[in-house]
Design a protein around this motif. Sequence first.
Motif, PDB file in Angstrom:
ATOM      1  N   HIS A 108      -2.190   2.353  24.405  1.00 24.25           N
ATOM      2  CA  HIS A 108      -2.617   3.709  24.057  1.00 24.25           C
ATOM      3  C   HIS A 108      -2.013   4.089  22.712  1.00 24.25           C
ATOM      4  CE1 HIS A 108      -4.425   4.547  27.959  1.00 24.25           C
ATOM      5  NE2 HIS A 108      -3.468   3.770  28.436  1.00 24.25           N
ATOM      6  N   SER A 109      -2.756   4.887  21.984  1.00 26.50           N
ATOM      7  CA  SER A 109      -2.303   5.380  20.687  1.00 26.50           C
ATOM      8  C   SER A 109      -2.738   6.824  20.532  1.00 26.50           C
ATOM      9  CB  SER A 109      -2.904   4.557  19.537  1.00 26.50           C
ATOM     10  OG  SER A 109      -2.488   3.223  19.593  1.00 26.50           O
ATOM     11  N   SER A 111      -3.816   9.296  17.284  1.00 19.46           N
ATOM     12  CA  SER A 111      -4.123   9.316  15.858  1.00 19.46           C
ATOM     13  C   SER A 111      -4.458  10.727  15.417  1.00 19.46           C
ATOM     14  CB  SER A 111      -5.325   8.426  15.545  1.00 19.46           C
ATOM     15  OG  SER A 111      -5.035   7.084  15.803  1.00 19.46           O
ATOM     16  N   VAL A 125      -1.744   6.923  12.612  1.00 22.17           N
ATOM     17  CA  VAL A 125      -1.758   6.469  14.009  1.00 22.17           C
ATOM     18  C   VAL A 125      -0.334   6.211  14.496  1.00 22.17           C
ATOM     19  CG1 VAL A 125      -2.095   4.039  13.402  1.00 22.17           C
ATOM     20  CG2 VAL A 125      -2.763   4.841  15.672  1.00 22.17           C
ATOM     21  N   PRO A 127       0.933   4.114  17.568  1.00 19.07           N
ATOM     22  CA  PRO A 127       0.624   3.265  18.729  1.00 19.07           C
ATOM     23  C   PRO A 127       1.818   3.153  19.670  1.00 19.07           C
ATOM     24  CG  PRO A 127       1.144   1.902  16.842  1.00 19.07           C
ATOM     25  CD  PRO A 127       1.220   3.335  16.366  1.00 19.07           C
ATOM     26  N   ASP A 128       1.535   2.835  20.918  1.00 18.05           N
ATOM     27  CA  ASP A 128       2.590   2.554  21.893  1.00 18.05           C
ATOM     28  C   ASP A 128       2.989   1.083  21.724  1.00 18.05           C
ATOM     29  OD1 ASP A 128       4.335   2.273  23.993  1.00 18.05           O
ATOM     30  OD2 ASP A 128       2.795   2.429  25.546  1.00 18.05           O
ATOM     31  N   ARG A 129       3.735   0.801  20.676  1.00 12.03           N
ATOM     32  CA  ARG A 129       4.129  -0.579  20.375  1.00 12.03           C
ATOM     33  C   ARG A 129       4.932  -1.192  21.506  1.00 12.03           C
ATOM     34  NH1 ARG A 129       5.373   1.194  14.476  1.00 12.03           N
ATOM     35  NH2 ARG A 129       3.401   0.615  13.506  1.00 12.03           N
TER      36      ARG A 129
END
Length: 140
Positions: A108-109, A111, A125, A127-129
């Motif tokens: 999930h991200s 933006s 953005v 992101p869920d790194r």
Amino acid sequence: MSSTITTEQRNSELARRFYAELVTGPHPELLEEFVAEDAVDEASGGTGGREDFRAHLAWIAESVGGVTATAVDTVAEGDRVVVFWRIEGVHKGDLFGVPATGRRFAGHSVSTITFRDGKVVRYRVLPDRLGIIQQLGALG
């Protein structure tokens, strides 16, 4: 009852299409339709312009096979849209420092996209790194 579409509704729909039509695939041939010539893609780390977006899409294509990007929800105010989106695919190239694993993942991200005259002029953005890296088996 009025059928007039608001700026917020139009921009939210453009943001949804950005992920569905441009990122899924990806389809860099659609850049001119979606992205202003002077746009800034803050995620690419470049100097601005459509070429930054082209580089970002190329990185996605090199990193994620069979990518699907889906806008799950949007919140719009004026020319800015916050997009909560999901990316899914197969890890086929370097992604957040992790070499290809061949594993499927979903992440999930969030933006923020700013529009001008129906085109993206700024993209950011988050992101869920960590969640993605965990799915790739790169952590303990």
